[in-house]
Structure formats: structure tokens, C-alpha cells
Design an enzyme around this catalytic site. Structure first.
Site, PDB file in Angstrom:
ATOM      1  N   ASP A 187       0.852  -1.187   0.000  1.00 31.21           N
ATOM      2  CA  ASP A 187       0.000   0.000   0.000  1.00 31.21           C
ATOM      3  C   ASP A 187       0.888   1.237   0.000  1.00 31.21           C
ATOM      4  O   ASP A 187       1.366   1.685   1.039  1.00 31.21           O
ATOM      5  CB  ASP A 187      -0.917   0.009   1.226  1.00 31.21           C
ATOM      6  CG  ASP A 187      -1.918   1.171   1.188  1.00 31.21           C
ATOM      7  OD1 ASP A 187      -1.705   2.113   0.396  1.00 31.21           O
ATOM      8  OD2 ASP A 187      -2.895   1.130   1.940  1.00 31.21           O
ATOM      9  N   HIS A 192       0.239   7.799   4.099  1.00 29.42           N
ATOM     10  CA  HIS A 192       0.816   7.106   5.249  1.00 29.42           C
ATOM     11  C   HIS A 192       2.311   7.364   5.422  1.00 29.42           C
ATOM     12  O   HIS A 192       2.931   6.787   6.317  1.00 29.42           O
ATOM     13  CB  HIS A 192       0.554   5.603   5.121  1.00 29.42           C
ATOM     14  CG  HIS A 192      -0.886   5.282   4.886  1.00 29.42           C
ATOM     15  ND1 HIS A 192      -1.860   5.515   5.823  1.00 29.42           N
ATOM     16  CD2 HIS A 192      -1.525   4.774   3.800  1.00 29.42           C
ATOM     17  CE1 HIS A 192      -3.033   5.146   5.345  1.00 29.42           C
ATOM     18  NE2 HIS A 192      -2.861   4.705   4.114  1.00 29.42           N
ATOM     19  N   ILE A 207      -1.028   9.198   8.729  1.00 27.15           N
ATOM     20  CA  ILE A 207      -1.787   8.285   9.566  1.00 27.15           C
ATOM     21  C   ILE A 207      -1.375   6.845   9.275  1.00 27.15           C
ATOM     22  O   ILE A 207      -0.797   6.537   8.226  1.00 27.15           O
ATOM     23  CB  ILE A 207      -3.302   8.444   9.342  1.00 27.15           C
ATOM     24  CG1 ILE A 207      -3.684   8.087   7.897  1.00 27.15           C
ATOM     25  CG2 ILE A 207      -3.743   9.865   9.683  1.00 27.15           C
ATOM     26  CD1 ILE A 207      -5.187   8.104   7.639  1.00 27.15           C
ATOM     27  N   GLY A 210      -5.300   1.738   7.813  1.00 24.70           N
ATOM     28  CA  GLY A 210      -6.367   1.022   8.494  1.00 24.70           C
ATOM     29  C   GLY A 210      -6.130  -0.476   8.515  1.00 24.70           C
ATOM     30  O   GLY A 210      -6.396  -1.153   9.512  1.00 24.70           O
TER      31      GLY A 210
END
Length: 284
Positions: A187, A192, A207, A210
Site C-alpha cells: 500500500d 501514510h 496516519i 487502516g
């Protein structure tokens, strides 16, 4: 409109060849916090090739083909990555994932829901090898600013938290470099890793993925309640309820029921701000 619902739903399924080996498994496990303490026997099941088993959430990154990225490249879908969040994830395991394997993943857009100020894209995938289906998954992709097109709102069921104290509560620290390590499994969304891109998306710093919180939570459930036996996991679902930042701590509360474990996940340092909700692990 960046999302052409008719085109997205009628598009031919996309087929992707997947391949992985022990290095991919070990990298993923390290990315979701395995290996601490480094020589603990329970952790060596995740990090040492001679003892390796596969955490079922590896299905979300197998072959480096992230499900959400596949959905965003489907016909009829043209959205800004800065507006995209992972809304929810469910995987169903048909048998344990082998340490080394190849499979064909077939994916299609199963639904596009209109949430008013946002759209939710549901990507449905199945991965199969020569012996049959390994896993199936539903990925919900939340796209801010793309709602209001008059479509179906979709299901909105929420799980009630059991009216008793949790049976187990554990805390799992998130390393400062965890997002940088986790993204090596496939990802590459700059949200991120890149502070400037994170600011464009409305965050003061990058962040955590998830799906990293998702993997960390499943590992905690397997290690705490299922005796470390990954083969007992039958299905695993969650809704991504809020963000968490590298350097924070996940608080994972678990309620044990017959054949399933319900969990909530919050960020300790921000007064238990929600991170994962509607989280259920079905098991044998």
C-alpha cells in the site's frame, strides 16, 4: 462525475495473478507488530521461516496487490487519492493460507453506495489456487465528496457493544516507523508516509494504514484468545471508525461468545478515540 456507477458495476471482473513466499509473510507480520520480543517462541511463529504460520489478514496484501488499489483502478472509477479512506474490510478463509503459494484473484465492483457527502465503493474479490478457493473478501472504499448522485444508501447496520465488561483487554503500541514498514507490503498511498500529502488530506501528519490496525487487532485476538492458532480463524470483519497515528497505542477490548469474538479498538492517547468498530472474528 468521477464515479460512473453504471460502468463500474457492469465492468468485466479483473483477474490478477498473485504469488508470495515466506519473505512476504515475514515482512507483513513485522509490519503488523510481530517480533517483540524478538526471541519469544510465540513471536517466532510469525518471524522465523522454519516455524512460520500465516496470519489470515495477510490475504489483504497477498501478492502485493492491495484490494483497495485494484478497486480504484476499475473502469468508471476516477477519484483523488487524498479523498479516499478505507471504510471497512471483511475476509472469509476457506482454508489456511500456505507459506508459499500462487493464486488467481478475481475482483469486481459489487456496489456503489451514496452516503450523501461521500460514496462507498464495495470491491468483492476471491482468490483461488489449484485446490480451490483460498479466501473471499469485501473491501469498502470511502470516497469523500463523491456522494449525492441519487444512488442507494446501502446497509448501515451497527453492532451493539455487549452490555458487560470485556473478557480481555490488551494494548498494542504502534512504532513510529510502523506505517513506513507496513507500506512495503504493497500500500504505497503517500497519505501514510508523506507529511505534505497528509496535510492535503486534512491531517497534521501521516496516519497509520487502516489495514495495519486490522492486522494488529487480529494478531492480538489470535494470540490472546485462540491460543496462537491462526487456522481457527474462519472470518474477520471490521469497520474503520477513525484514524490512528504512528507512536500511539491501540487498546483492544474483546468479548468472547460462542464461535466468535467481538472487539472494539481505540487510541489510548486520545481518550479512547474510536479506531475500529463492528469488529468480529469468527472461529472454530
Amino acid at each position: 462525475m468521477p464515479i460512473d456507477v453504471g460502468q463500474a458495476l457492469s465492468a468485466e471482473p479483473r483477474r490478477t495473478d498473485l504469488a508470495w513466499d515466506h519473505k512476504d509473510i515475514q515482512l507483513y507480520h513485522l509490519g503488523v507488530g510481530a517480533g517483540i520480543p524478538a526471541t519469544a517462541p510465540d513471536e517466532l511463529r510469525y518471524t522465523l521461516e522454519s516455524r512460520l504460520h500465516v496470519l489470515p489478514s495477510f490475504a489483504t496484501v497477498a501478492g502485493g496487490a492491495l484490494a483497495a488499489a485494484g478497486g480504484l483502478s476499475s473502469p468508471g472509477i476516477d477519484v483523488d487519492l487524498a479523498s479516499v479512506l478505507h471504510g471497512g474490510q471483511r475476509i472469509e478463509l476457506h482454508r489456511p493460507i500456505p507459506v508459499r503459494g500462487t493464486a488467481v484473484q478475481t475482483s469486481r465492483i459489487a456496489a456503489v453506495y451514496d452516503k450523501g457527502k461521500a460514496a462507498v465503493i464495495v470491491l468483492r474479490s476471491a482468490a483461488a489456487d489449484d485446490d480451490g478457493t483460498l479466501w473471499t473478501s469485501d473491501t469498502q472504499i470511502f470516497v469523500r465528496g463523491e456522494g449525492g448522485f441519487g444512488g442507494e444508501r446501502g446497509p448501515s447496520g451497527r453492532l451493539e457493544t455487549p452490555g458487560r465488561e470485556p473478557d480481555r483487554t490488551v494494548e498494542r503500541p504502534i512504532r513510529e516507523d510502523q506505517a513506513l514498514l507496513y507500506r512495503l507490503s504493497g500500500d504505497w498511498n503517500p497519505l501514510h508516509a508523506d507529511p505534505e500529502f497528509a496535510k492535503l488530506a486534512g491531517y497534521d501528519r501521516p496516519i497509520l494504514h487502516g489495514l495495519c490496525s486490522y492486522g494488529m487487532t487480529l494478531k492480538a485476538v489470535v494470540d490472546t484468545v485462540l491460543g496462537g492458532d491462526v487456522s481457527r480463524v474462519r472470518a474477520y470483519a471490521t469497520r474503520f471508525a477513525g484514524v490512528v497515528f504512528p507512536g500511539e497505542t491501540l487498546r483492544i477490548r474483546m468479548w468472547q461468545e460462542t464461535g466468535r469474538i467481538q472487539a472494539t479498538v481505540t487510541a489510548v492517547e486520545r481518550d479512547d478515540a474510536p479506531v475500529l468498530a463492528d469488529t468480529v472474528v469468527e472461529h472454530s
